[in-house]
Write a protein that holds these residues in place. Structure first.
Motif, PDB file in Angstrom:
ATOM      1  N   THR A 110       0.846  -1.201   0.000  1.00  0.00           N
ATOM      2  CA  THR A 110       0.000   0.000   0.000  1.00  0.00           C
ATOM      3  C   THR A 110       0.881   1.250   0.000  1.00  0.00           C
ATOM      4  O   THR A 110       0.906   2.020   0.962  1.00  0.00           O
ATOM      5  CB  THR A 110      -0.948   0.004   1.218  1.00  0.00           C
ATOM      6  OG1 THR A 110      -0.194  -0.253   2.422  1.00  0.00           O
ATOM      7  CG2 THR A 110      -2.027  -1.046   1.071  1.00  0.00           C
ATOM      8  N   THR A 130      -3.106  -1.053   8.941  1.00  0.00           N
ATOM      9  CA  THR A 130      -2.909  -0.232   7.752  1.00  0.00           C
ATOM     10  C   THR A 130      -1.716   0.716   7.839  1.00  0.00           C
ATOM     11  O   THR A 130      -1.502   1.524   6.934  1.00  0.00           O
ATOM     12  CB  THR A 130      -4.180   0.586   7.457  1.00  0.00           C
ATOM     13  OG1 THR A 130      -4.519   1.369   8.615  1.00  0.00           O
ATOM     14  CG2 THR A 130      -5.335  -0.344   7.129  1.00  0.00           C
ATOM     15  N   LEU A 134      -3.760   4.257   5.550  1.00  0.00           N
ATOM     16  CA  LEU A 134      -5.107   4.709   5.895  1.00  0.00           C
ATOM     17  C   LEU A 134      -5.218   4.874   7.399  1.00  0.00           C
ATOM     18  O   LEU A 134      -4.998   3.933   8.165  1.00  0.00           O
ATOM     19  CB  LEU A 134      -6.148   3.697   5.407  1.00  0.00           C
ATOM     20  CG  LEU A 134      -7.607   4.120   5.598  1.00  0.00           C
ATOM     21  CD1 LEU A 134      -7.941   5.327   4.715  1.00  0.00           C
ATOM     22  CD2 LEU A 134      -8.550   2.965   5.278  1.00  0.00           C
ATOM     23  N   THR A 139      -5.564   9.933   6.320  1.00  0.00           N
ATOM     24  CA  THR A 139      -4.523   9.146   5.659  1.00  0.00           C
ATOM     25  C   THR A 139      -3.172   9.636   6.135  1.00  0.00           C
ATOM     26  O   THR A 139      -3.057  10.705   6.750  1.00  0.00           O
ATOM     27  CB  THR A 139      -4.563   9.310   4.125  1.00  0.00           C
ATOM     28  OG1 THR A 139      -4.260  10.678   3.797  1.00  0.00           O
ATOM     29  CG2 THR A 139      -5.908   8.914   3.548  1.00  0.00           C
ATOM     30  N   VAL A 156      -5.312   2.369  -1.429  1.00  0.00           N
ATOM     31  CA  VAL A 156      -6.422   2.275  -0.480  1.00  0.00           C
ATOM     32  C   VAL A 156      -7.637   1.637  -1.135  1.00  0.00           C
ATOM     33  O   VAL A 156      -8.271   0.726  -0.577  1.00  0.00           O
ATOM     34  CB  VAL A 156      -6.769   3.670   0.087  1.00  0.00           C
ATOM     35  CG1 VAL A 156      -8.070   3.610   0.889  1.00  0.00           C
ATOM     36  CG2 VAL A 156      -5.626   4.184   0.965  1.00  0.00           C
TER      37      VAL A 156
END
Length: 356
Positions: A110, A130, A134, A139, A156
């Protein structure tokens, strides 16, 4: 499964401990250097075996505890292969699994906050971690460390928003005291990239954040590029060297009763019970000095600062509080006799004035 969410107040960082209850094998996500003692105490109290520390990316706001955990527990260091970090035992790529007992975490790339960011999804997709990609209704930033707002938007939507609505999301940071969200919530309500917002909307939003650089970036990034070991970062945490002490998850130093019985002259033994208990059937440790807990703060000046102090009570609760009082008064070498006089008597150790 055992799950604990831990917090470092200085950097607002969450660290996550996951373990398989059957095998006691564990992993630790995003450990913080200053909290290694706390984390290892919890791992020890729960009788777990730490297999891996996993950093979700090269952090800019704190130094990872990965290297120190490896020194203390023999755990392996894992981080993204795209992170650029040196010294890891395992470099993770998209689709890899990190197993612990019968459970595992799946790696999802990610990028966007940094080019080496990963998220970790539990095997049943009931929870995911995450990192700084995120956050809860937010974010991570995208303005340094090869950040890329458009890459984050796609990551995301493709890797996190595709999880089940009920999947709980745990970020690496929160600055408002929030602890958890879900994929469904963020897909609907995240004000930066949820709902009908498009990639162009997100890119413009992130370009105009105007955030200052993290205060620790000049120390944290070089250290984290070596998995927590770098110039300027201490390779050892300060330990109490005057006795074989144990640090508990509650933040209390505890002393071994056998050592205390064998070395009474090297410390000050302060019994914080009430006078009737001090002279009661449990007896007292030879050479112990009575200062009841309610009087301790006012009478702390009666104690010598150059000699360590061991606090004692009936079962170890009041004496644990006494260590905090003494530390607030400026005493550094202080430890609690865990289990108190009940444990001392149960182990058959020497007492004065006690009943058989």
């Amino acid at each position: 499964m055992i799950f604990r969410q831990l917090f470092d107040q200085q950097s607002s960082t969450y660290t996550y401990l996951l373990a398989d209850s059957a095998t006691a094998e564990a992993v630790l996500i995003d450990p913080v250097f200053e909290q290694v003692r706390r984390d290892t105490a919890l791992i020890g109290e729960l009788r777990l075996r730490l297999l891996y520390t996993i950093d979700t990316h090269v952090h800019a706001d704190h130094v990872t505890g990965a290297w120190m955990h490896k020194q203390r527990t023999g755990s392996r260091i894992a981080i993204s292969a795209a992170s650029g970090a040196e010294g890891a035992d395992r470099y993770l790529s998209h689709g890899d699994r990190c197993g612990f007992g019968a459970r595992y975490l799946t790696v999802r790339a990610t990028p966007g906050h940094t080019n080496g960011c990963i998220s970790l999804v539990l095997d049943d997709e009931s929870m995911a971690f995450t990192g700084d990609c995120l956050l809860i209704r937010g974010t991570g930033r995208t303005d340094f460390q090869h950040g890329d707002a458009r890459a984050m938007f796609r990551a995301v939507h493709e890797q996190i928003f595709t999880l089940p609505d009920a999947c709980l999301l745990y970020p690496a940071h929160d600055y408002r005291g929030l602890t958890v969200t879900s994929a469904g919530e963020e897909r609907r309500f995240n004000p930066r990239l949820g709902g009908a917002l498009c990639e162009d909307d997100f890119a413009v939003y992130m370009t105009n954040l105007g955030l200052p650089h993290p205060r620790q970036i000049d120390v944290a990034v070089p250290a984290n590029l070596k998995c927590g070991l770098a110039a300027g970062v201490p390779t050892q945490m300060a330990e109490a060297g005057w006795a074989p002490l144990t640090y508990t998850f509650a933040g209390i130093w505890e002393i071994d009763p056998q050592w205390l019985e064998e070395n009474p002259g090297s410390v000050q033994i302060v019994d914080v019970r009430e006078p009737a208990e001090f002279d009661g059937p449990l007896g007292r440790i030879p050479d112990a000095r009575l200062i009841s807990l309610g009087e301790l703060a006012a009478r702390a000046g009666e104690l010598a600062r150059e000699r360590p102090i061991v606090t004692v009570c009936r079962a170890g609760g009041r004496s644990a509080q006494a260590t905090a009082i003494l530390r607030q008064a400026g005493f550094e070498a202080v430890a609690n006799l865990a289990g108190g006089m009940l444990r001392w008597r149960a182990e058959g150790r020497a007492v004065e004035n006690g009943e058989m």
